[in-house]
Design a protein around this motif. Structure first.
Motif, PDB file in Angstrom:
ATOM      1  N   PHE A 270       0.831  -1.201   0.000  1.00  0.00           N
ATOM      2  CA  PHE A 270       0.000   0.000   0.000  1.00  0.00           C
ATOM      3  C   PHE A 270       0.866   1.251   0.000  1.00  0.00           C
ATOM      4  N   LEU A 271       1.882   1.294   0.858  1.00  0.00           N
ATOM      5  CA  LEU A 271       2.765   2.468   0.912  1.00  0.00           C
ATOM      6  C   LEU A 271       3.508   2.647  -0.400  1.00  0.00           C
ATOM      7  N   TRP A 272       3.976   1.543  -0.992  1.00  0.00           N
ATOM      8  CA  TRP A 272       4.723   1.623  -2.233  1.00  0.00           C
ATOM      9  C   TRP A 272       3.854   2.164  -3.369  1.00  0.00           C
ATOM     10  N   VAL A 273       2.644   1.627  -3.509  1.00  0.00           N
ATOM     11  CA  VAL A 273       1.770   2.048  -4.609  1.00  0.00           C
ATOM     12  C   VAL A 273       1.279   3.470  -4.387  1.00  0.00           C
ATOM     13  N   TRP A 274       0.918   3.814  -3.159  1.00  0.00           N
ATOM     14  CA  TRP A 274       0.399   5.155  -2.883  1.00  0.00           C
ATOM     15  C   TRP A 274       1.451   6.224  -3.182  1.00  0.00           C
ATOM     16  N   ASN A 275       2.695   5.957  -2.839  1.00  0.00           N
ATOM     17  CA  ASN A 275       3.761   6.943  -3.031  1.00  0.00           C
ATOM     18  C   ASN A 275       4.427   6.849  -4.400  1.00  0.00           C
ATOM     19  N   ASP A 276       3.953   5.958  -5.255  1.00  0.00           N
ATOM     20  CA  ASP A 276       4.591   5.752  -6.550  1.00  0.00           C
ATOM     21  C   ASP A 276       4.287   6.899  -7.503  1.00  0.00           C
ATOM     22  N   LEU A 277       5.284   7.291  -8.262  1.00  0.00           N
ATOM     23  CA  LEU A 277       5.113   8.273  -9.334  1.00  0.00           C
ATOM     24  C   LEU A 277       5.549   7.704 -10.672  1.00  0.00           C
ATOM     25  N   LEU A 278       6.651   6.937 -10.670  1.00  0.00           N
ATOM     26  CA  LEU A 278       7.222   6.440 -11.911  1.00  0.00           C
ATOM     27  C   LEU A 278       6.263   5.501 -12.647  1.00  0.00           C
ATOM     28  N   VAL A 279       5.778   4.477 -11.962  1.00  0.00           N
ATOM     29  CA  VAL A 279       4.894   3.507 -12.609  1.00  0.00           C
ATOM     30  C   VAL A 279       3.591   4.173 -13.036  1.00  0.00           C
ATOM     31  N   ALA A 280       3.063   5.072 -12.201  1.00  0.00           N
ATOM     32  CA  ALA A 280       1.829   5.771 -12.559  1.00  0.00           C
ATOM     33  C   ALA A 280       2.023   6.649 -13.792  1.00  0.00           C
ATOM     34  N   THR A 281       3.169   7.283 -13.901  1.00  0.00           N
ATOM     35  CA  THR A 281       3.436   8.132 -15.064  1.00  0.00           C
ATOM     36  C   THR A 281       3.540   7.304 -16.334  1.00  0.00           C
TER      37      THR A 281
ATOM     38  N   LEU B  99      -0.204   5.074 -16.618  1.00  0.00           N
ATOM     39  CA  LEU B  99      -1.497   5.748 -16.483  1.00  0.00           C
ATOM     40  C   LEU B  99      -1.588   7.012 -17.308  1.00  0.00           C
ATOM     41  N   GLY B 100      -0.530   7.812 -17.338  1.00  0.00           N
ATOM     42  CA  GLY B 100      -0.550   9.023 -18.144  1.00  0.00           C
ATOM     43  C   GLY B 100      -0.369  10.266 -17.301  1.00  0.00           C
ATOM     44  N   ASN B 101      -0.317  11.421 -17.980  1.00  0.00           N
ATOM     45  CA  ASN B 101      -0.048  12.691 -17.313  1.00  0.00           C
ATOM     46  C   ASN B 101      -1.152  13.720 -17.501  1.00  0.00           C
ATOM     47  N   THR B 102      -2.284  13.323 -18.051  1.00  0.00           N
ATOM     48  CA  THR B 102      -3.371  14.285 -18.209  1.00  0.00           C
ATOM     49  C   THR B 102      -3.978  14.613 -16.851  1.00  0.00           C
ATOM     50  N   ARG B 103      -4.688  15.728 -16.797  1.00  0.00           N
ATOM     51  CA  ARG B 103      -5.256  16.178 -15.527  1.00  0.00           C
ATOM     52  C   ARG B 103      -6.226  15.157 -14.948  1.00  0.00           C
ATOM     53  N   GLU B 104      -6.930  14.433 -15.803  1.00  0.00           N
ATOM     54  CA  GLU B 104      -7.901  13.441 -15.339  1.00  0.00           C
ATOM     55  C   GLU B 104      -7.229  12.158 -14.876  1.00  0.00           C
ATOM     56  N   GLN B 105      -5.957  11.948 -15.216  1.00  0.00           N
ATOM     57  CA  GLN B 105      -5.270  10.708 -14.881  1.00  0.00           C
ATOM     58  C   GLN B 105      -4.248  10.867 -13.754  1.00  0.00           C
ATOM     59  N   LEU B 106      -4.012  12.088 -13.301  1.00  0.00           N
ATOM     60  CA  LEU B 106      -2.974  12.317 -12.307  1.00  0.00           C
ATOM     61  C   LEU B 106      -3.315  11.662 -10.975  1.00  0.00           C
ATOM     62  N   VAL B 107      -2.309  11.067 -10.350  1.00  0.00           N
ATOM     63  CA  VAL B 107      -2.430  10.580  -8.976  1.00  0.00           C
ATOM     64  C   VAL B 107      -1.895  11.661  -8.044  1.00  0.00           C
ATOM     65  N   MET B 108      -1.931  11.400  -6.728  1.00  0.00           N
ATOM     66  CA  MET B 108      -1.541  12.429  -5.765  1.00  0.00           C
ATOM     67  C   MET B 108      -0.086  12.859  -5.948  1.00  0.00           C
ATOM     68  N   THR B 109       0.798  11.911  -6.171  1.00  0.00           N
ATOM     69  CA  THR B 109       2.200  12.272  -6.351  1.00  0.00           C
ATOM     70  C   THR B 109       2.405  13.096  -7.615  1.00  0.00           C
ATOM     71  N   GLY B 110       1.639  12.805  -8.671  1.00  0.00           N
ATOM     72  CA  GLY B 110       1.740  13.592  -9.891  1.00  0.00           C
ATOM     73  C   GLY B 110       1.227  15.002  -9.700  1.00  0.00           C
ATOM     74  N   LEU B 111       0.135  15.146  -8.940  1.00  0.00           N
ATOM     75  CA  LEU B 111      -0.387  16.481  -8.671  1.00  0.00           C
ATOM     76  C   LEU B 111       0.584  17.282  -7.822  1.00  0.00           C
ATOM     77  N   LEU B 112       1.225  16.622  -6.848  1.00  0.00           N
ATOM     78  CA  LEU B 112       2.221  17.312  -6.022  1.00  0.00           C
ATOM     79  C   LEU B 112       3.401  17.767  -6.862  1.00  0.00           C
ATOM     80  N   ARG B 113       3.780  16.971  -7.843  1.00  0.00           N
ATOM     81  CA  ARG B 113       4.853  17.374  -8.745  1.00  0.00           C
ATOM     82  C   ARG B 113       4.451  18.615  -9.536  1.00  0.00           C
ATOM     83  N   GLU B 114       3.203  18.689  -9.982  1.00  0.00           N
ATOM     84  CA  GLU B 114       2.741  19.872 -10.699  1.00  0.00           C
ATOM     85  C   GLU B 114       2.723  21.100  -9.796  1.00  0.00           C
TER      86      GLU B 114
END
Length: 377
Positions: free
Chosen positions: A302-313, A316-331
């Motif tokens: 759970f901790l690994w997946v929740w904090n993941d950015l690389l695999v999600a990017t 999953l993608g980088n569009t606004r509708e696809q961003l996870v929490m780590t991606g939004l924090l990066r923005e």
């Protein structure tokens, strides 16, 4: 003799101190992030979070009024005003940038022939002269102030109402929950087979699982994405679930297999003698006894997946509708690099759920980590 049963080892204090230091190293940054999330930008930029409970010292300056603001009083020309804002406490003041704390509150200083300035403790200033003022630009008064401890929830209001945060939170939950449950289900069956079922190649499969633990996931990202595209999966939730499942399975199988090997053999053999099938043994005996190991892996996954950015990017993608929490924090870091209070608040919100999961299941963590330390009969 030390180390014998019933006696404490002399290294016990070393273990205790090491554990305390590890907890301290983990807690202090989290506490600092939590405190910073309730501070405003000026406080964060001028003092550390550990100083937030005792107030902070700040230096600034204001300009006095000009000739248009003067009034005549008792034969003197006077310009009045205040050098402070809010609830700050004046500790010193000055008339130059090199010595902003040269004078104490209440001192009267001659800044020009016949021109005197007095700054009171409450921040009000009075500039007097026997001759009319002719200046079109005010004089600078430097102040050294002590701001009292101040905390605000405005940062959380800004972050929680920011566009895309709710969507990113739901995306993260949608990715994390299945990517935690699916590997546990698959790994539990595989671990039971490797631990208690006899079949050709079992030792080789166990060795392969151990070997996969050292394979870095970065080398598999692009080939796996190409495979997904060829199979028609593309970028989406199914693809990222499968990716996290594949990357998490080696550790899950290894951890659960080691734990299940240590379970009492007599209980399992008795169930087989009574006619229980392998699935019944797995469901009614192995799973309940293996709950500490299952919970331990669930925390890590759970901790690994929740904090993941690389695999999600990648999956999953980088569009606004696809961003996870780590991606939004990066923005937020890219668009609001100077707003540290927003970054601290966003970061703490992103770790709040993992913290809740960790504290809720931490009692099973040590028991799961000790999987296989006691060999079954």
């Amino acid at each position: 003799m030390e180390g014998m049963a019933g006696q404490k080892s002399s290294l016990t204090w070393v273990v205790n101190i090491s554990a305390f230091l590890l907890v301290l190293l983990w807690t202090i940054p989290t506490l600092g992030l939590f405190v910073s999330s309730f501070r405003d930008r000026d406080q964060i930029s001028t003092s550390g979070w550990w100083q937030s409970f005792s107030g902070s010292e700040q230096t600034g300056f204001v300009r006095t009024g000009t000739a248009d603001d003067q009034v005549e009083r008792d034969g003197l020309y006077v310009i009045e005003g205040t050098a402070l804002e809010g609830t700050q406490e004046l500790t010193a003041w000055g008339t130059g940038a090199r010595s902003p704390a040269e004078f104490a509150p209440g001192d009267t200083v001659e800044i020009d022939p016949g021109v005197n300035v007095t700054v009171a403790g409450d921040g009000t200033y009075q500039m007097t002269s026997a001759q009319p003022f002719e200046m079109t630009r005010g004089e600078r008064i430097f102040t050294t102030t002590l701001s009292p401890p101040s905390f605000t929830t405005e940062n959380y209001g800004r972050v929680l109402t920011a566009g895309g945060l709710g969507r990113a939170f739901m995306n993260t939950m949608t990715v994390t929950i299945p990517a935690t449950v699916i590997p546990i289900l698959i790994a539990a069956f595989a671990a039971y087979a490797l631990a208690w079922m006899q079949f050709p190649g079992r030792a080789l499969l166990t060795a392969c699982v151990v070997g996969l633990l050292v394979v870095p996931l970065q080398v598999a990202l692009i080939p796996l994405l190409r495979l997904h595209n060829e199979l028609g999966i593309g970028k989406g939730y199914l693809g990222i679930w499968l990716a996290h499942t594949g990357f998490g399975l080696p550790l899950a199988v290894y951890l659960l297999r080691n734990y299940m090997v240590g379970l009492p053999r007599e209980v399992i053999e008795s169930a087989r003698v009574d006619g229980a099938t392998e699935f019944q043994i797995f469901r009614r005996i192995i799973l309940p006894l293996s709950f500490p190991a299952l919970a331990s892996f669930a925390i890590f996954q759970f901790l690994w997946v929740w904090n993941d950015l690389l695999v999600a990017t990648v999956f999953l993608g980088n569009t606004r509708e696809q961003l996870v929490m780590t991606g939004l924090l990066r923005e937020l870091m890219g668009s609001r690099g100077g707003e540290w209070e927003i970054l601290a608040t966003s970061a703490f919100i992103s770790i709040a759920v993992p913290l809740l999961v960790f504290f809720a299941m931490q009692k099973y963590l040590v028991r799961g980590l000790l999987a296989g330390s006691v060999k079954g009969g």
